[in-house]
Write a protein that holds these residues in place. Structure first.
Motif: not given
Length: 544
Positions: A11, A29-30, A32, A42, A45, A229, A250-251, A253, A260
């Motif tokens: 990322k 990250v999360g 898919k 993982p 995203k 993730s 779901t993630g 970011y 984060e």
């Protein structure tokens, strides 16, 4: 299996280039998502306002299918909207729900709150405790709830906060405190750089370390990139608008400015959902609620694990709508970095099941205390001695500081010193009374000779490695906004300057009451000493 280190590294390698692409709002990250279904694979995203087919994009704006073997996942989220006003499911058609006007006798998370005259309502997330001034207890919510998305100017320690009562839900007939501090700042595309606010709960009010419909809070948890993730991390919240709902993280970011700083949550499926229904984890009026994990586990003492993980602040437009949440540890860190407040979430581990906000110690200001009908206490301070202001009756700052220090020493008893191992002891620096705020000489910008005096801080005399900060407006200028404060050298003569603050109160011809704060300067009484000294030896041999 991709490790957490590999996922975060992938990322970080690509996010700067991705943020340069028009329409990219968040990179994180999360798990898919395939056809709207969250998987355990993982991925890096990328959240965009609108997801377009590859054929409609120029080559320079295409997002690669993987980053060094780690798959990418592009998700369209539309507009981010701040929310003012068995496993649980999401909530169907939340626009049909009215804002709750239920009142909590003991304050706790999940109830509707607002600021008087602000025009908006939100949710009390949880109670926070001040680790320095233990008599201060706060209600956490979103700053946009307090300011009604920036349209209302909340005044610290003046604007009243309360709960709506009655079926109309009008705020606020149950005043429980005042606005303390907070900040709301957004980057491009509605990414909240900050959106957290504090309401100080008045002395004598009872509260619980709990959340309506969920139970007692047992701790705090920071969701890791791998949890966000590959683990379908389950969470819950109770909002004033939609009540208790469940969802899946779901993630985790980044935005261009924050790392984060954003959790995205999708509502759990609802068995009664039809094609025409909307599905949400949160909705308008749920802002300020806290999100807790829903692991289905218990602590060794048998209590269900209820750990605060974040502060709910916004939703996305698509159906089912996702919810943006600020990680709780980031919120607490910003209160310390910008406002100098060392806070902790009130839990059943550090609090009683039912608690009462104590009265402030003697000499400490109580902004919620009602003044006498015909007089208002004065406040006075000395710039010559760099004294803070002593609230209450007109008296020296040293007297008030001594009373506050004695109160803190009762709360934090000091360990007796060890038996001396030598006839003398070396001390690097002495302590000073806590009403002394130092101003240190620094060079003026671009100057090698001209200096200014800059506000600084001393360690607490209690010896707990905390810094003493100004408590009142004279020396606190700009501190709550994170600004430095300077005094020109020529403004402090050798005799010193005495600055007196006083509240003034009068009535107009129609009976209205006017209250204002005035400041006057007077010549000082000469130099004074705080007793600060460095690098000295103390005789440790017994006397007598």
């Amino acid at each position: 299996m991709t490790t957490e280190e590999e996922l975060v590294a992938a990322k970080n390698r690509v996010k700067e280039r991705l943020f340069a692409i028009p329409g990219v709002m968040f990179v994180g990250v999360g798990g898919k998502e395939v056809d709207g279904v969250l998987t355990r694979e993982p991925a890096v995203k990328v959240l965009v306002r609108e997801k377009l087919p590859a054929s409609a994009l120029p080559a320079a704006e295409l997002i690669p299918s993987d980053v060094d073997g780690v798959p990418t996942d592009v998700v369209g989220i539309g507009t981010v909207v701040p929310l003012t006003s068995e496993r649980p499911t999401g909530i169907l058609n939340p626009a049909l729900y009215e804002q709750s006007s239920e009142r909590a006798r003991e304050l706790r998370g999940g109830y509707c709150i607002g600021v008087e005259n602000a025009g908006g309502l939100g949710t009390l997330g949880c109670v926070l405790k001040d680790q320095v001034d233990e008599w201060k207890v706060y209600a956490l919510t979103c700053q946009h709830v307090i300011t009604h998305k920036g349209t209302f100017n909340a005044v610290p320690l003046v604007s009243k906060a309360g709960q709506p009562t009655g079926s109309d839900g009008i705020c606020c007939s149950d005043i429980f405190g005042v606005y303390e501090t907070g900040a709301m700042s957004y980057e491009k595309d509605e990414a909240a750089d900050r959106d957290e606010g504090l309401l100080r709960i008045r002395p004598g009010r009872t509260w619980k370390p709990a959340i309506r419909g969920i139970g007692e809070i047992t701790g705090v948890h920071t969701i890791t990139p791998i949890e966000a993730s590959a683990e379908n991390y389950q969470v819950r919240k109770t909002g004033a608008r939609t009540g208790k709902t469940g969802g899946t993280v779901t993630g985790l970011y980044d935005s261009p400015q924050r790392t984060e700083n954003y959790l995205l949550v999708k509502p759990n499926p609802h068995p009664d959902q039809h094609a025409y229904d909307t599905l949400h984890f949160a909705y308008e009026g749920d802002s300020g609620s806290v999100m807790v994990n829903d692991l289905g586990t218990t602590d060794p003492d048998g209590k269900p694990v209820v750990e605060v993980v974040g502060l709910v602040y916004a939703i996305t437009a698509p159906n089912p709508a996702s919810t943006f949440v600020l990680p709780i540890q980031k919120v607490l860190e910003r209160f310390f970095a910008h406002e100098g407040l060392l806070l902790t979430v009130a839990t059943i581990r550090n609090s009683h099941p039912v608690n009462t906000v104590p009265k402030p110690p003697p000499g400490s200001p109580d902004p919620m205390a009602d003044p006498p009908a015909d007089t208002v206490p004065a406040a006075a301070g000395h710039l010559a001695g760099i004294q803070t202001l002593a609230h209450g009756e007109a008296r020296r700052g040293s007297e008030a500081a001594a009373e506050v220090l004695a109160h803190r020493l009762r709360l934090h008893p000091q360990q007796p010193p060890a038996a001396p191992a030598a006839p003398v002891a070396y001390t690097a620096m002495s302590s000073v009374p806590e009403n002394w705020i130092p101003f240190i000489p620094v060079h003026a910008p671009g100057q090698n000779r001209d200096i200014r005096l800059q506000r600084a801080a001393m360690p607490s005399a209690v010896g707990d490695d905390r810094l003493v900060r100004p408590r009142t407006s004279l020396l606190r200028e700009g501190y709550d906004a994170g600004r430095q404060y300077f005094v020109h050298e020529e403004e402090v003569p050798q005799a010193g300057t005495k600055v007196t603050l006083a509240y003034n109160r009068t009535r107009w011809h129609d009976g209205r009451v006017a209250l204002w704060l005035s400041a006057r300067t007077h010549a000082g009484r000469g130099e004074a000493s705080s007793g600060l000294s460095f690098d000295y030896l103390t005789d440790t041999r017994p006397t007598g």
